[in-house]
Design a protein around this motif. Sequence first.
Motif, PDB file in Angstrom:
ATOM      1  N   GLU A 153      71.614  19.708  75.943  1.00  0.00           N
ATOM      2  CA  GLU A 153      72.760  20.616  76.066  1.00  0.00           C
ATOM      3  C   GLU A 153      73.642  20.565  74.831  1.00  0.00           C
ATOM      4  N   ASP A 154      73.898  19.360  74.331  1.00  0.00           N
ATOM      5  CA  ASP A 154      74.753  19.219  73.155  1.00  0.00           C
ATOM      6  C   ASP A 154      74.217  20.034  71.981  1.00  0.00           C
ATOM      7  N   ALA A 155      72.898  20.133  71.870  1.00  0.00           N
ATOM      8  CA  ALA A 155      72.283  20.828  70.743  1.00  0.00           C
ATOM      9  C   ALA A 155      72.156  22.326  70.953  1.00  0.00           C
ATOM     10  N   THR A 156      72.150  22.780  72.208  1.00  0.00           N
ATOM     11  CA  THR A 156      71.791  24.184  72.460  1.00  0.00           C
ATOM     12  C   THR A 156      72.888  25.024  73.096  1.00  0.00           C
ATOM     13  N   ILE A 157      73.889  24.406  73.675  1.00  0.00           N
ATOM     14  CA  ILE A 157      74.949  25.172  74.347  1.00  0.00           C
ATOM     15  C   ILE A 157      76.137  25.345  73.399  1.00  0.00           C
ATOM     16  N   SER A 158      76.679  26.549  73.343  1.00  0.00           N
ATOM     17  CA  SER A 158      77.785  26.830  72.427  1.00  0.00           C
ATOM     18  C   SER A 158      79.047  26.072  72.830  1.00  0.00           C
ATOM     19  N   LYS A 159      79.944  25.943  71.904  1.00  0.00           N
ATOM     20  CA  LYS A 159      81.149  25.122  72.087  1.00  0.00           C
ATOM     21  C   LYS A 159      81.974  25.568  73.289  1.00  0.00           C
ATOM     22  N   SER A 160      82.237  26.876  73.411  1.00  0.00           N
ATOM     23  CA  SER A 160      83.110  27.351  74.484  1.00  0.00           C
ATOM     24  C   SER A 160      82.477  27.154  75.851  1.00  0.00           C
ATOM     25  N   VAL A 161      81.158  27.385  75.954  1.00  0.00           N
ATOM     26  CA  VAL A 161      80.468  27.171  77.227  1.00  0.00           C
ATOM     27  C   VAL A 161      80.438  25.685  77.567  1.00  0.00           C
ATOM     28  N   MET A 162      80.207  24.860  76.547  1.00  0.00           N
ATOM     29  CA  MET A 162      80.161  23.414  76.771  1.00  0.00           C
ATOM     30  C   MET A 162      81.502  22.899  77.279  1.00  0.00           C
ATOM     31  N   TRP A 163      82.583  23.413  76.734  1.00  0.00           N
ATOM     32  CA  TRP A 163      83.929  22.963  77.130  1.00  0.00           C
ATOM     33  C   TRP A 163      84.148  23.193  78.627  1.00  0.00           C
ATOM     34  N   MET A 212      67.689  17.859  91.104  1.00  0.00           N
ATOM     35  CA  MET A 212      67.566  18.668  89.890  1.00  0.00           C
ATOM     36  C   MET A 212      68.780  19.584  89.699  1.00  0.00           C
ATOM     37  N   ARG A 213      69.356  20.051  90.784  1.00  0.00           N
ATOM     38  CA  ARG A 213      70.585  20.839  90.664  1.00  0.00           C
ATOM     39  C   ARG A 213      71.722  19.965  90.145  1.00  0.00           C
ATOM     40  N   ALA A 214      71.784  18.744  90.652  1.00  0.00           N
ATOM     41  CA  ALA A 214      72.817  17.825  90.175  1.00  0.00           C
ATOM     42  C   ALA A 214      72.600  17.479  88.708  1.00  0.00           C
ATOM     43  N   LEU A 215      71.333  17.369  88.296  1.00  0.00           N
ATOM     44  CA  LEU A 215      71.030  17.089  86.885  1.00  0.00           C
ATOM     45  C   LEU A 215      71.495  18.232  85.994  1.00  0.00           C
ATOM     46  N   MET A 216      71.189  19.475  86.367  1.00  0.00           N
ATOM     47  CA  MET A 216      71.604  20.612  85.550  1.00  0.00           C
ATOM     48  C   MET A 216      73.120  20.721  85.458  1.00  0.00           C
ATOM     49  N   ALA A 217      73.800  20.212  86.498  1.00  0.00           N
ATOM     50  CA  ALA A 217      75.266  20.232  86.500  1.00  0.00           C
ATOM     51  C   ALA A 217      75.863  18.977  85.872  1.00  0.00           C
ATOM     52  N   HIS A 270      70.077   3.283  88.734  1.00  0.00           N
ATOM     53  CA  HIS A 270      69.359   4.558  88.821  1.00  0.00           C
ATOM     54  C   HIS A 270      68.590   4.784  87.518  1.00  0.00           C
ATOM     55  N   PRO A 271      67.474   4.076  87.330  1.00  0.00           N
ATOM     56  CA  PRO A 271      66.768   4.149  86.046  1.00  0.00           C
ATOM     57  C   PRO A 271      66.291   5.545  85.664  1.00  0.00           C
ATOM     58  N   ALA A 272      65.595   6.244  86.560  1.00  0.00           N
ATOM     59  CA  ALA A 272      65.078   7.578  86.219  1.00  0.00           C
ATOM     60  C   ALA A 272      66.223   8.543  85.951  1.00  0.00           C
ATOM     61  N   ALA A 273      67.213   8.540  86.825  1.00  0.00           N
ATOM     62  CA  ALA A 273      68.341   9.455  86.661  1.00  0.00           C
ATOM     63  C   ALA A 273      69.074   9.194  85.350  1.00  0.00           C
ATOM     64  N   ALA A 274      69.247   7.922  84.983  1.00  0.00           N
ATOM     65  CA  ALA A 274      69.955   7.598  83.742  1.00  0.00           C
ATOM     66  C   ALA A 274      69.221   8.165  82.531  1.00  0.00           C
ATOM     67  N   ILE A 275      67.899   8.041  82.518  1.00  0.00           N
ATOM     68  CA  ILE A 275      67.108   8.563  81.396  1.00  0.00           C
ATOM     69  C   ILE A 275      67.161  10.083  81.350  1.00  0.00           C
ATOM     70  N   LEU A 276      67.024  10.711  82.505  1.00  0.00           N
ATOM     71  CA  LEU A 276      67.047  12.176  82.547  1.00  0.00           C
ATOM     72  C   LEU A 276      68.422  12.727  82.189  1.00  0.00           C
ATOM     73  N   PHE A 277      69.481  12.068  82.657  1.00  0.00           N
ATOM     74  CA  PHE A 277      70.827  12.518  82.292  1.00  0.00           C
ATOM     75  C   PHE A 277      71.043  12.414  80.789  1.00  0.00           C
ATOM     76  N   ALA A 278      70.605  11.316  80.188  1.00  0.00           N
ATOM     77  CA  ALA A 278      70.778  11.135  78.742  1.00  0.00           C
ATOM     78  C   ALA A 278      70.021  12.214  77.971  1.00  0.00           C
ATOM     79  N   GLY A 279      68.786  12.483  78.377  1.00  0.00           N
ATOM     80  CA  GLY A 279      68.007  13.509  77.698  1.00  0.00           C
ATOM     81  C   GLY A 279      68.564  14.897  77.905  1.00  0.00           C
ATOM     82  N   HIS A 280      68.992  15.187  79.120  1.00  0.00           N
ATOM     83  CA  HIS A 280      69.532  16.510  79.425  1.00  0.00           C
ATOM     84  C   HIS A 280      70.829  16.768  78.667  1.00  0.00           C
ATOM     85  N   ARG A 281      71.704  15.780  78.630  1.00  0.00           N
ATOM     86  CA  ARG A 281      72.967  15.948  77.891  1.00  0.00           C
ATOM     87  C   ARG A 281      72.708  16.163  76.401  1.00  0.00           C
ATOM     88  N   ALA A 282      71.745  15.449  75.862  1.00  0.00           N
ATOM     89  CA  ALA A 282      71.420  15.629  74.444  1.00  0.00           C
ATOM     90  C   ALA A 282      70.913  17.046  74.178  1.00  0.00           C
TER      91      ALA A 282
END
Length: 400
Positions: free
Chosen positions: A288-298, A72-77, A274-286
Motif C-alpha cells: 500500500e505504501d508504494a501504490t496508494i496515493s498520499k491523499s487516499v493513504m491519509w 482477508m477483509r480485515a487485512l485489506m482494511a 499471530h505469526p501469519a497475520a503479522a507477516i501478511l500485514f507487514a507485506g500488505h502495508r508495504a
Amino acid sequence: MKRVILAYSGGLDTSAALHWLKHERNYKVSTFYANVGQHDDVEAITDRALSIGADGVFVEDLRKVFIEKYCMRALMANAERYDGSILAGALSRPLITYELVKRASHEGCEAIAHGGTLGGNDTIRFEIAAAALAPELQVIAPHGEWPMKKREDLFEYTDRHGIEIPRRDVSEIITADQNLWGASFECVSDSHCLRTAGNNAFFITTSLEEAPSQPATIKIGFNEGLPVSLDGEDMSPLDMVNTLNELGAAHSIGRGSGIENRLIGDKVLKFHEHPAAAILFAGHRAMEDATISKSVMWLSRQLSNNYAELVFNGLWFSDLREALDAFFRQTQKYVTGSCTVQIHKGKIRLVELESPYSLLTATGAASEKDKEYYRQATSGYSEVIAHNLRLEAKRRKRIF
C-alpha cells in the motif's frame, strides 16, 4: 419443551452451561462447535457434549470462510488495534454467531445460548450479532442466571456432576482464545501475566532464544490487495495462512502484549501471537505504501482504526462495516505486485517490492527537466503556505 442450541467449545464455561441448561432448566439442548482453527480434539469435545446430555451435536468446519470472508477483509482494511491486536477472536465471533443462528433456524430452536461471562467482550459480541441477524430469537447467557460466580465454583459444579474438563493452571491463565488468525490469553493479574510470558508460555510461537539463527526470506504476491502467491506459487488464503503460521511461528514472529480496554471500560493485560497475520500485514502495508496515493493513504489509515474498533465492538453486521468494506475495496485496485520480506528472531524486514502501479521515485533518477519543475513548484508551494504565516506574524508581538 424449549429447544435451545448452545455455542459449544468443550471448555469449562460451555460444558457447565450445557449441563445447567439441560438438567437445571430442562431444555432440549443441542450443541454447535465451530472449527475456525483451534486445534482442538473435536472427537473428544463431541463425546463430552453427548456424555453431559446434549440432544444433538453439530460440528462445522468454518476455516475457509473464516479466512476468506472475515480475515482477508480485515487485512485489506489493515484492521489492527492500538494495543497490537489483530482481532483474531473478535473476527471469529460474528461468523460463529451467524452459523449458530442459521442452525437454530434449521432445527426449529426458540433460543440460542453461549458461555460468555457477564460484561465480557464475547457476551456483548454474540448478543449484538444475534440481535442483528435474528431479533426474534431469545439469547440465553447462563452466566447471568446461575449462582456460580467464580471459576472455582464452575470447577466444583462440573466435578460434582462428573464432567471431566481439561485444566490449565487457573492461578495463571484465565482465558485463552486461539484460531487460525491468532491466539491470545489474559491472566489473573499483571504480575502473573508477566511471569507467564517470561516462562515462554505461548501457544503458537517459538521463543526468541530457540528461533533459528539464520533468517528466512518470503516473497508474497498480491492482487488488488489480496495475497495470492507465496514464493511464486499460487496459493489459497487458507493454505497461505497455514504455511505462514508454521514458518512465522518458528521464527518467533507475531508475539506481543498490550493493555486492552474492554467494551465496558475495564482494562486487562493481554498477550497475543499471530505469526501469519503479522507477516501478511507487514507485506500488505508495504504494498500500500508504494501504490496508494498520499491523499487516499491519509484517509485509509484513519478508517483502518475505525474498522478495527468496529470489529472489536461487535458491529460486523452493520451498514457501517459494509460501507467501509466498499471504501477499502476501492483503495486496493492498485495494490498488485509482490513484496519480499525477511523474518528473523521476531522481526520482519522489507527486502524488495515490485508493482506495475508503484509510485516510488528512485533517488537521483529524476531528469534535469523534472528537477527544474520541482524547484519551481516547491518555491511556489512554499510561498502559498508561508503567506498565511506572514499574515499571522504581522499581528503578533515580536518575540525576539
